[in-house]
Design an enzyme around this catalytic site. Structure first.
Site, PDB file in Angstrom:
ATOM      1  N   SER A 157      35.805  40.648  35.959  1.00  0.00           N
ATOM      2  CA  SER A 157      34.371  40.806  36.237  1.00  0.00           C
ATOM      3  C   SER A 157      33.840  41.973  35.415  1.00  0.00           C
ATOM      4  CB  SER A 157      34.142  41.110  37.716  1.00  0.00           C
ATOM      5  OG  SER A 157      34.685  40.069  38.496  1.00  0.00           O
ATOM      6  N   ARG A 166      35.542  49.280  44.805  1.00  0.00           N
ATOM      7  CA  ARG A 166      35.915  49.527  43.404  1.00  0.00           C
ATOM      8  C   ARG A 166      35.859  51.004  43.038  1.00  0.00           C
ATOM      9  NH1 ARG A 166      36.997  45.747  44.796  1.00  0.00           N
ATOM     10  NH2 ARG A 166      36.737  43.640  44.041  1.00  0.00           N
ATOM     11  N   GLU A 216      32.067  47.342  35.420  1.00  0.00           N
ATOM     12  CA  GLU A 216      33.301  47.655  36.146  1.00  0.00           C
ATOM     13  C   GLU A 216      34.374  48.240  35.213  1.00  0.00           C
ATOM     14  OE1 GLU A 216      34.815  44.713  39.049  1.00  0.00           O
ATOM     15  OE2 GLU A 216      36.781  45.127  38.198  1.00  0.00           O
TER      16      GLU A 216
END
Ligand SMILES: Cc1cc2nc3c(=O)[nH]c(=O)nc-3n(C[C@H](O)[C@H](O)[C@H](O)COP(=O)(O)OP(=O)(O)OC[C@H]3O[C@@H](n4cnc5c(N)ncnc54)[C@H](O)[C@@H]3O)c2cc1C
Length: 403
Positions: free
Chosen positions: A281, A184, A395
């Site tokens: 998420s 990520r 995130e």
């Protein structure tokens, strides 16, 4: 080209309707913006970015708004959205006597809808993005946080990314080796800091604005090796084996649908489905040193941490496993810390709650504010820290607010 030739709207202009960020983001929260620009060509995109930077105005380049949590106060600056769609494909399907085969070389504008591209790739037998089916947003944002799901990451197919460098006012192309992909993250994302590292603030949009993404994909109707147990079981194969790409896409869309991890309105779901009013998420899965992972309860999920690019460039392969690291599940930690599906700070009528289908998604039940979502995120983060001593990292990109 001047800004005046673009499709713009300004909060100062009573005749124009400037969208609020609640209309531009999938969490559907966020206040007004000062100016909004839709760019239909690359020149327009560069022009809008350059005009904002030259005037020292805060800039938010937005795609699908699916990874953003913006404050109720809104954004006192310029929001730019690249609305270009399309795809240039250069196909070479011959295989030489040395066994080396060609593939598909693809060029996509940053504004291209990601999942529409994945559908096209599966239909055309371009391999390597099938497990990334159903992820909302744009092609341009995909390399920024190296989107990933079900054992696949976009870094597995990126050949290069063409950007506009806001620091030098020029185009800059990054080859795969220069993009610093990780879980990520990427070099692009790492330039998105309040202090960009070179004295300039590059936030909430990176120093490098993505103009175009070039992908290199294998040809064939079998997927890349399946890298995730749940998906492998659904397909009836082992991790590391391959399956028809169309079946992989279908299985991933089904799995995502069951978890509320699709955009509202996708896949025939009843609208509105508030479990889908999220940013996906909300926390990344913690990556721990192997010794720290040993301290977790025995039943805590433990996943291998693989390199962001495949082990081999000449045959289908997964990334290399790093034996010193273990990835655990943020959803499991949240649930075990006492935050069950549907949890809200004020009970079941809370406007912001965990999804009723997945503890990792913070959702807007219809009337939530950004402040409601931030309060919920803080409670979850603090609860996990108190229970396990692990700090969950958000995130989505937080704009005008912080945890
Ligand atoms: C239901 C749901 C499921 C999701 N599932 C996943 C998943 O499985 N895996 C995953 O990785 N993500 C997932 N996400 C998160 C999100 O979809 C991805 O991060 C996606 O890539 C964001 O794209 P976007 O265009 O919406 O970006 P935005 O939210 O519009 O922007 C996000 C950030 O990228 C920057 N950005 C956007 N465009 C550019 C550009 N052209 N150049 C430079 N910077 C840019 C923005 O400035 C901002 O900082 C999910 C989200 C939702 C709502």
């Amino acid at each position: 080209m001047s800004l005046s030739t673009l499709r713009t709207s300004s909060a100062d202009d009573p005749g124009s309707s400037t969208p609020a960020l609640s209309e531009l983001t999938t969490l559907r929260v966020g206040g007004p913006v000062d100016d909004y620009v839709e760019a239909e060509t690359e020149a327009e995109l560069i022009d809008a970015v350059r005009a904002a930077d030259d005037a020292d105005r805060p800039l938010l380049v937005i795609g699908g708004g699916s990874n953003l949590l913006v404050a109720d106060e809104g954004f006192a600056g310029v929001v730019v959205r690249d609305v270009r769609q399309g795809l240039d494909a250069d196909l070479e399907d011959s295989c030489g006597t040395d066994g080396a085969c060609g593939g598909a070389s693809l060029r996509l504008p940053a504004g291209q809808d990601w999942d529409a591209f994945v559908a096209e790739a599966v239909a055309n037998e371009w391999v390597g993005v099938e497990a990334l089916s159903g992820i909302p947003g744009t092609v341009g944002a995909a390399p920024v946080q190296n989107i990933g799901a079900y054992g696949q990451e976009v870094s597995g197919v990126v050949a290069s990314v063409v950007t506009w460098d806001r620091a030098t006012g020029s185009r800059r192309t990054f080859p795969l080796s220069g993009l610093g992909f990780g879980y990520r993250t990427s070099l692009l994302k790492r330039t998105m800091r309040v202090d960009g590292g070179d004295g300039a603030p590059w936030y909430p949009t990176p120093r490098y604005v993505v103009l175009e993404v070039n992908l290199q994909m294998r040809l064939g109707n079998l997927s890349a090796p399946i890298g995730y147990g749940e998906l492998a079981r659904r397909l009836g194969v082992e991790v590391g084996e391959r399956a028809p790409s169309a079946a992989v896409r279908e299985a991933v869309l089904e799995l995502r649908g069951g978890k509320g991890m699709l955009l509202d309105g996708v896949g025939g779901a009843a609208t509105p489905d508030h479990d889908r009013w999220s940013a996906g998420s909300f926390f990344t899965n913690p990556v721990l040193p192997a010794e720290a992972a040993d301290e977790l309860p025995d039943d805590a999920p433990r996943f291998p941490v693989r390199s962001a690019t495949p082990e081999s460039t000449v045959r289908p392969s997964l990334g290399v496993v790093d034996p010193t690291l273990v990835k655990t599940s943020a959803a499991w930690l949240i649930e075990r810390a006492g935050f069950t599906k549907g949890f809200g700070l004020a009970g079941e009528h809370s406007p912001a709650r965990l999804s009723t289908r997945h503890t990792l998604a913070l959702t807007n039940r219809g009337g939530a504010t950004a402040a409601d979502l931030v309060a919920l995120a803080r409670a979850v983060r603090d609860g996990v820290r108190d229970t396990f001593g692990i700090d969950l990292e958000p995130e989505p990109v937080l704009v005008g607010t912080a945890l």
